[in-house]
Design an enzyme around this catalytic site. Structure first.
Site, PDB file in Angstrom:
ATOM      1  N   SER A 228       0.858  -1.176  -0.033  1.00 25.90           N
ATOM      2  CA  SER A 228       0.062  -0.028   0.148  1.00 25.90           C
ATOM      3  C   SER A 228       0.849   1.281  -0.134  1.00 25.90           C
ATOM      4  O   SER A 228       0.213   2.367  -0.142  1.00 25.90           O
ATOM      5  CB  SER A 228      -0.892  -0.017   1.277  1.00 25.90           C
ATOM      6  OG  SER A 228      -0.157   0.053   2.421  1.00 25.90           O
ATOM      7  N   GLY A 229       2.315   1.267   0.206  1.00 25.13           N
ATOM      8  CA  GLY A 229       3.108   2.275   0.018  1.00 25.13           C
ATOM      9  C   GLY A 229       3.348   2.755  -1.321  1.00 25.13           C
ATOM     10  O   GLY A 229       2.873   2.020  -2.310  1.00 25.13           O
TER      11      GLY A 229
ATOM     12  N   THR B 194       6.731   3.019  -2.851  1.00 19.69           N
ATOM     13  CA  THR B 194       7.259   2.147  -3.610  1.00 19.69           C
ATOM     14  C   THR B 194       6.790   0.640  -3.851  1.00 19.69           C
ATOM     15  O   THR B 194       6.995  -0.015  -4.989  1.00 19.69           O
ATOM     16  CB  THR B 194       8.873   1.808  -3.186  1.00 19.69           C
ATOM     17  OG1 THR B 194       8.616   1.248  -1.639  1.00 19.69           O
ATOM     18  CG2 THR B 194       9.492   3.048  -2.828  1.00 19.69           C
TER      19      THR B 194
ATOM     20  N   CYS C 264      17.704   6.054  -2.978  1.00 16.46           N
ATOM     21  CA  CYS C 264      17.377   6.859  -4.207  1.00 16.46           C
ATOM     22  C   CYS C 264      18.440   7.950  -4.369  1.00 16.46           C
ATOM     23  O   CYS C 264      18.840   7.886  -5.492  1.00 16.46           O
ATOM     24  CB  CYS C 264      16.082   7.554  -4.032  1.00 16.46           C
ATOM     25  SG  CYS C 264      15.547   8.419  -2.627  1.00 16.46           S
TER      26      CYS C 264
ATOM     27  N   ASN D  60      12.934   8.522  -8.401  1.00 16.23           N
ATOM     28  CA  ASN D  60      13.373   7.887  -7.247  1.00 16.23           C
ATOM     29  C   ASN D  60      12.337   6.536  -6.925  1.00 16.23           C
ATOM     30  O   ASN D  60      12.737   5.539  -6.256  1.00 16.23           O
ATOM     31  CB  ASN D  60      13.105   8.656  -5.830  1.00 16.23           C
ATOM     32  CG  ASN D  60      11.698   9.326  -5.986  1.00 16.23           C
ATOM     33  OD1 ASN D  60      11.321  10.048  -6.816  1.00 16.23           O
ATOM     34  ND2 ASN D  60      10.951   9.090  -4.918  1.00 16.23           N
TER      35      ASN D  60
HETATM   36  N1  LIG Z   1      10.078   6.397  -1.422  1.00 12.89           N
HETATM   37  C1  LIG Z   1      11.305   6.376  -1.971  1.00 12.89           C
HETATM   38  O1  LIG Z   1      11.398   6.977  -2.853  1.00 12.89           O
HETATM   39  C2  LIG Z   1      12.198   5.216  -1.679  1.00 12.89           C
HETATM   40  C3  LIG Z   1      13.514   5.029  -2.537  1.00 12.89           C
HETATM   41  C4  LIG Z   1      14.177   4.139  -2.120  1.00 12.89           C
HETATM   42  C5  LIG Z   1      14.012   3.342  -1.051  1.00 12.89           C
HETATM   43  N2  LIG Z   1      12.884   3.366  -0.259  1.00 12.89           N
HETATM   44  C6  LIG Z   1      12.438   2.794   0.817  1.00 12.89           C
HETATM   45  O2  LIG Z   1      11.540   1.850   0.445  1.00 12.89           O
HETATM   46  C7  LIG Z   1      10.910   1.604   1.872  1.00 12.89           C
HETATM   47  C8  LIG Z   1       9.440   1.795   1.501  1.00 12.89           C
HETATM   48  O3  LIG Z   1       9.295   3.315   1.328  1.00 12.89           O
HETATM   49  P1  LIG Z   1       7.902   3.874   0.753  1.00 12.89           P
HETATM   50  O4  LIG Z   1       8.526   5.339   0.445  1.00 12.89           O
HETATM   51  O5  LIG Z   1       7.201   2.980  -0.182  1.00 12.89           O
HETATM   52  O6  LIG Z   1       7.209   3.735   2.035  1.00 12.89           O
HETATM   53  P2  LIG Z   1       5.476   4.018   2.417  1.00 12.89           P
HETATM   54  O7  LIG Z   1       4.987   4.697   1.496  1.00 12.89           O
HETATM   55  O8  LIG Z   1       5.409   4.799   3.806  1.00 12.89           O
HETATM   56  O9  LIG Z   1       5.053   2.608   2.567  1.00 12.89           O
HETATM   57  C9  LIG Z   1       5.546   1.673   3.540  1.00 12.89           C
HETATM   58  C10 LIG Z   1       4.541   0.222   3.472  1.00 12.89           C
HETATM   59  O10 LIG Z   1       5.001  -0.438   4.421  1.00 12.89           O
HETATM   60  C11 LIG Z   1       3.945  -1.107   5.199  1.00 12.89           C
HETATM   61  N3  LIG Z   1       4.274  -1.113   6.824  1.00 12.89           N
HETATM   62  C12 LIG Z   1       4.698  -0.136   7.263  1.00 12.89           C
HETATM   63  N4  LIG Z   1       4.926  -0.792   8.545  1.00 12.89           N
HETATM   64  C13 LIG Z   1       4.884  -2.135   8.313  1.00 12.89           C
HETATM   65  C14 LIG Z   1       5.152  -3.045   9.220  1.00 12.89           C
HETATM   66  N5  LIG Z   1       5.784  -3.057  10.596  1.00 12.89           N
HETATM   67  N6  LIG Z   1       5.108  -4.446   8.918  1.00 12.89           N
HETATM   68  C15 LIG Z   1       4.488  -4.562   7.761  1.00 12.89           C
HETATM   69  N7  LIG Z   1       4.278  -3.695   6.762  1.00 12.89           N
HETATM   70  C16 LIG Z   1       4.390  -2.417   7.139  1.00 12.89           C
HETATM   71  C17 LIG Z   1       3.003  -0.087   5.120  1.00 12.89           C
HETATM   72  O11 LIG Z   1       1.396  -0.303   4.864  1.00 12.89           O
HETATM   73  P3  LIG Z   1       0.549  -0.824   6.160  1.00 12.89           P
HETATM   74  O12 LIG Z   1       0.927   0.179   7.123  1.00 12.89           O
HETATM   75  O13 LIG Z   1      -0.780  -0.734   5.839  1.00 12.89           O
HETATM   76  O14 LIG Z   1       0.939  -2.200   6.554  1.00 12.89           O
HETATM   77  C18 LIG Z   1       3.190   0.477   3.559  1.00 12.89           C
HETATM   78  O15 LIG Z   1       2.574  -0.377   2.595  1.00 12.89           O
HETATM   79  C19 LIG Z   1      11.387   2.377   2.909  1.00 12.89           C
HETATM   80  O16 LIG Z   1      12.509   1.449   3.481  1.00 12.89           O
HETATM   81  C20 LIG Z   1      12.204   3.465   2.191  1.00 12.89           C
HETATM   82  O17 LIG Z   1      13.437   3.931   2.650  1.00 12.89           O
HETATM   83  C21 LIG Z   1      12.118   4.409  -0.440  1.00 12.89           C
HETATM   84 ZN   LIG Z   2      15.607   7.670  -0.149  1.00 16.55          ZN
END
Ligand SMILES: NC(=O)c1ccc[n+]([C@@H]2O[C@H](COP(=O)([O-])OP(=O)(O)OC[C@H]3O[C@@H](n4cnc5c(N)ncnc54)[C@H](OP(=O)(O)O)[C@@H]3O)[C@@H](O)[C@H]2O)c1
Ligand SMILES: [Zn+2]
Ligand SMILES: NC(=O)c1ccc[n+]([C@@H]2O[C@H](COP(=O)([O-])OP(=O)(O)OC[C@H]3O[C@@H](n4cnc5c(N)ncnc54)[C@H](OP(=O)(O)O)[C@@H]3O)[C@@H](O)[C@H]2O)c1
Ligand SMILES: NC(=O)c1ccc[n+]([C@@H]2O[C@H](COP(=O)([O-])OP(=O)(O)OC[C@H]3O[C@@H](n4cnc5c(N)ncnc54)[C@H](OP(=O)(O)O)[C@@H]3O)[C@@H](O)[C@H]2O)c1
Ligand SMILES: NC(=O)c1ccc[n+]([C@@H]2O[C@H](COP(=O)([O-])OP(=O)(O)OC[C@H]3O[C@@H](n4cnc5c(N)ncnc54)[C@H](OP(=O)(O)O)[C@@H]3O)[C@@H](O)[C@H]2O)c1
Ligand SMILES: [Zn+2]
Lengths: 358, 61, 358, 358, 358, 61
Positions: C24-25, C27, C159, C322
């Protein structure tokens, strides 16, 4: 609709006449707005060749309802102060006529910013009226206040140079930099910097949403910075998706150790008494460091800093509105000082919150 | 608004005298109108302030 | 409305099952989009606690019409590949369960990017499963392609680190840098970097139109860069008004003289055979250097450079999306290589023109 | 950098040659992107007078690395399909040459959309090749699929007309409207509608952040809508701050009572089997009704509706990407049908989430 | 930094004390900005529970440097005027305390806008202090100036209702509408309308670049419009990508024939003497009709109109800044009149050009 | 599209063989599909290219 007179307070104090050459442009429009709301100025003339005889509100919708019409820049009226907001090269050609028309001339272009003909040969395409270079005074009051009273030819600074100098100035003033250091200046600017006559690259579909390197190296504002500090800076400018605003991030590598306290002293010493300078450096909330939208529409310059001990680096952030502190606001500020008026007259707007990409 | 509900203290970052509410307690975080910085009240009589430790993860990414 | 199956080509080739933890997030949603259109993957599971039992299209409108619903991350199905897109700290806690559920695990968080427990103590809050650090392979194919085939635990890069490494890599590969140089990296990023759970600072009125220093110093991605090149970079990140995109401008001061030809050789040598790397360095038209909107939605990394002889500086520009090259695209790219699939499978989208702030 | 061939899958199926006249424009660029990724087309020619001999990637950065160069529209190659993406008036002048060069001609302008010379006299400035009007087939497959197979001259619809017709069509099909009702259509469009050659009003500083009435009354697309439904609509178009996208809100006052169920039946009946139509009408989450950014970059048309019993009104929302469903996508969709190809070939992109103002 | 006192002119005239309940919110912050620059007000108190003891500049960066700190709304100081900028329902609960604290109370919520308890039961969730409904005066001076002098409880209007009433008012005043006509009002608004406490739908990645139907039918502001004109309007509101601004397009179908001259007379009669109303209706240049960015930051209301003879329709355009004319500006304007101050005091800002999405 | 209407030449910046229209003339400016750079045709038989002098003021501010 009874908007004529705008925010003008009639305060019994003296009223000076002013004209704006290049009044249909972006900085010209900003000058008209500021003069329209200034307690000591009355606008006698605004020139435009392309919009001659149109009301100033037909181009600048914020000035709707004013009766003033654009006139031909060839026919200059006699005024107390003439502001020139024309492209580089125009003022140096017409400087004699400007001086004839007004006791005080404030030019917003680069035409009188540098000190010598040689510099114009190095950075521009030479100069056609070098005899005025000696006489002209660089506007930026935070660096040049003492030279301004009585000045007859004032050269308002470049927007990116202004942002940079406001950020770096206190470090030089406090002796934390002496001119042989490595300094990288990474600038982000809005689209109004390009003026009203944009080409393909500044059309909305192409210019929206960008982070675009537009002056990777060799930007002419380096010359002004070098002129002020005697240092050659590594300068790179990016166009980003805002209209007003210039943000300079200076990555500075001082020779010796510098503490956070040293930085606070330096910036407080330089700016504590400055009416338009604010320090935003850490703290809580959303707005912790300088950013352009916190100063948009205002004459404020916000500066802040952070230490990076691992890399022996100081990072300095500086944000201005290029239409204001970076051009028209700086010009009016300097004119206020030159003419002995209240320094902040006409420049009191505090800015907006919330606000988007003004 | 400098009335009896406020007292002055020194901003440890800038050295400026700043106004803080008279009823601050030790441990409270107060921002400085001069520096914008968050300052922790470390004693109350007189009021002494220190730079508050930065709350890392409450902002942005 | 018959959108199920999306752009999936049925090509007789093998089909692997995949799950996305954190679907649901931001990425996670991007992974679902890519897997949905990938010729070799079928999505078996997408987890979310907050949106359990909702269709994936209820959160990600581009996936409207799919019948798949979010399920509880506590109940993992057996699949060929598990992608974890959870906040930092979750994957290290659940890594045993992930490894049980899938032969190949690709984690998008920082949990397995660094090499040693000590680094996690220095840059993060320690590590709860350090025994996996040895085993995990850093994903970025342009720097690590040889390690990927057969890898069982893949750590997709940060990223901002990715943007920086793609920009600087050729300089190290060609020996133009050796690790003791001054390197300033000034990064500009969009709001999707913050993930789906933004706070006050990422509300639309506060986040729009900004150039906001959000990581002045000490950004954790420095650790990844140092891990790759053995160099400490002076790193500063600004938030700007776009949603997707990371742009890194590297100001580099090499020890000796470097020519434009040297730079072209270096970048051509590193990237001529890379399917997702493009060089944009000067030329005419509107798009002369890398910029995020030219790669938005794609897995491309665009790099370019310019020489500043006056300051003995190389300026390197690097732009990625990113959500793609900086996370989900890089993860799928690495999985393709690890599993022996066509390297570009599912990643062919060329991007849009014109386009705004995607 | 090995991008030539893009996402083209080599699938043994037939390959047709195609040319794009007006390939340097916005819809021309979108056609090039779609054809570049289309399994059944090879691009033989892209014309531009202003960018002759430049690579197509020099104008369209998403097509960087392709070796194809723009050529003179006066020298047309023989191809299977010619797409014309030129300003109104060009295709009617050159239609004989187009027909000579290709078996199938798809024109994106308004030149062959209306039925009669009289209509061109009423709404445009007349027609120079009225003999083709009889022959030409209106493209929009959701309203005209049966006419398309084998068509030799196809007139791709207007973007605002398309958005409106997709929204209103089911109401007419289901007999809920019969043509004498009051219908107000309030449209919001992005800046790419204006094409690549924008003037002062479409410069970034003037065009950003706007809600600007740009066609208060009398928009020419009314003619297409009237042609389709026999109804005169009260049509007003606003320019808003996005690049791609057209959103039509239709305020409809039916003669008799209509229930929510009636509406669902009508829209399901019309669109259940349509590969590019989706219904978004209420529900939870952020994306409850059609909105342009949920379809940006795709060929989807999203429609939704709501009842306003107090005012006996139906509100219909419709959203498309004007570059896709509103022009190039519609054109390729129609060509696919005309030529007996897979209907969705080359049009599978699902769009992005999150995404800004694409 | 010597910003205390802002733009306050000390003019010998009387100074009134004012407090703002809900001072950390969006309209509360705008009130603080206006009062800070108002020649006749001194701010005695600004309340916030969540930001108690913080400086007002820590939330509103445009008010940096002020020493005033937020205090608890439970402890109200005695002042001349109390402005309440709290969510719907708060003021009706606390009205007795407000009246105790101040001679004049100006409420920005909907709590005292409607006339009868019954209306609050129909459109809201009832009313807890209906005895004040009789007493309260609706603020909008252009429709209610005569009621305001001496008023003790003033209900500032809804932003969308204000935009609509300013647009339609002259048609009713001139007898061109009598209340039984079809009127469709299609509104476009910015994100500041939602207040400072936005949820998922107002995060930057989800809220950027949108044209999103957010109140398809049944918007509560209909009640205010019906209260003013006795007409039920077909009202639909879209969220678009700006921060400040509300734009109402009214599609009106009068009973009899109306000429352009009739329209000019009507609007001139209503607004010729109004200090904040401007007519923008056709003409040349970029800004031909009302649009939000031409009034952003100001208290102006811009209106314009066009005739659509083919559909017997009048189209009326109306644009305001929802933070100003649509809330805080209207409130200060009404207070100025109620208290016998200069009507435009503190409201003179002319707005900016160029400007983006403020 | 490598037919008889195009010939190859060397991109002087990158060393790559690139396709250029067969009928280019001396002085013409051609962009490279590899580097994106603008190249000037300095001779035609064979075609030789050189980096074109940058047109300073046609872009941005
Ligand atoms: N955004 C970027 O540009 C980017 C780039 C490179 C790397 N990343 C990395 O990718 C990861 C995800 O980033 P994002 O931006 O996609 O974050 P996000 O939009 O906040 O999504 C986080 C996801 O993880 C789930 N989640 C949170 N806590 C959890 C838990 N304890 N157990 C299971 N599921 C859990 C959330 O859904 P529910 O709470 O509904 O379960 C949600 O689906 C992070 O580690 C981030 O550092 C992100
Ligand atoms: Zn990052
Ligand atoms: N934009 C900024 O942020 C900024 C910041 C600092 C300094 N500056 C400097 O300020 C000056 C004006 O910039 P701008 O952005 O306002 O430019 P602009 O929007 O392009 O306006 C230029 C104005 O000059 C007039 N003009 C042009 N050629 C002229 C001539 N030969 N004689 C008389 N008038 C002429 C134009 O009107 P007509 O053609 O109708 O006569 C127009 O009013 C430039 O020198 C610029 O470098 C700008
Ligand atoms: N933009 C939309 O959303 C949209 C939607 C539906 C339909 N349409 C229609 O599609 C057509 C193209 O629109 P657009 O937005 O793509 O316009 P555009 O960006 O202005 O492009 C026009 C193209 O036509 C070429 N051209 C102009 N005059 C020509 C001539 N006399 N002979 C040959 N080529 C000529 C131009 O290139 P050179 O000048 O270099 O030759 C350019 O490549 C128009 O008829 C428009 O109404 C557009
Ligand atoms: N935004 C607009 O464009 C607009 C236009 C016209 C009218 N209005 C109306 O103006 C009012 C304020 O809107 P806004 O957009 O400024 O909202 P906002 O940004 O959410 O601010 C609400 C303010 O009220 C305070 N507050 C909330 N609950 C409270 C309580 N129970 N007691 C005391 N204070 C309380 C909040 O601060 P703490 O929680 O920290 O105390 C905050 O300062 C609303 O009634 C709205 O309908 C708004
Ligand atoms: Zn400048």
């Amino acid at each position: 609709m009874a908007v004529e007179g705008g925010s003008k307070a009639s305060e019994g104090s003296e009223t000076l006449t002013a004209s704006v050459v290049g009044g249909s442009g972006f900085t010209g429009g900003e000058l008209l707005r500021l003069l329209d709301g200034h307690p000591n100025f009355e606008i006698a003339q605004a020139t435009s060749r392309s919009a001659e005889n149109k009301t100033i509100g037909s181009i600048h919708p914020n000035l709707r309802g004013r009766t003033l019409r654009f006139s031909d820049p060839a026919d200059l009226e006699s005024v107390d102060v003439l502001f020139a907001a024309t492209p580089h090269g125009v003022a140096m050609e017409r400087i004699d006529a400007f001086e004839d028309a007004a006791d005080t001339v404030v030019d917003l272009s680069a035409d009188f910013r540098l000190d010598t003909e040689e510099q114009y040969e190095e950075w521009y395409d030479g100069h056609s009226a070098p005899e005025y270079l000696e006489k002209s005074v660089y506007a930026l009051p935070e660096r040049n206040r003492k030279e301004l009273p009585g000045a007859e030819l004032i050269a308002s600074g470049g927007c990116n140079a202004t942002a940079t100098m406001l950020g770096l100035g206190p470090l030089f003033d406090a002796g934390l930099l002496d001119g042989d250091e490595q300094v990288v200046v990474d600038v982000k600017v809005g689209s109004s910097e390009g003026g009203a006559s944009g080409g393909a690259a500044s059309s909305h579909p192409e210019r929206s949403g960008i982070v675009r390197p537009y002056a990777p190296t060799g930007h002419r504002h380096e010359a002004e910075i070098e002129g002020e500090f005697g240092i050659s800076v590594s300068f790179t400018v990016h166009a980003v998706d805002m209209i007003r605003g210039a943000s300079a991030t200076c990555h500075v590598f001082p020779d010796g150790p510098v503490s956070k306290k040293d930085l606070w002293s330096a910036y407080r010493d330089s700016y504590a008494e400055e009416p338009f300078m604010r320090i935003a450096s850490g703290g809580g909330g959303v707005y912790r460091y300088p950013e352009p939208k916190a100063v948009a529409g205002t004459n404020y310059g916000d500066v802040g800093f952070e230490l990076d001990p691992a890399n022996k680096r100081i990072v300095v952030f500086s944000a201005i509105d290029n239409m204001m502190k970076g051009s028209a606001g700086q010009a009016v500020h300097a004119a206020n000082i030159a003419l002995g008026l209240e320094e902040t007259a006409g420049l009191e707007f505090q800015g907006l919150h919330p606000v988007g990409a003004p | 608004m400098a009335d009896d509900s406020t007292i002055t203290a020194e901003d440890p970052l800038t050295g400026d005298e700043i106004e803080v509410p008279a009823d601050v307690e030790v441990g409270e975080i107060i921002d400085s109108p001069v520096s914008g910085a968050e300052l922790e009240v470390v004693s109350t009589d007189p009021v002494e302030l220190e730079e508050a430790p930065e709350l890392e993860e409450d902002w942005g990414e």
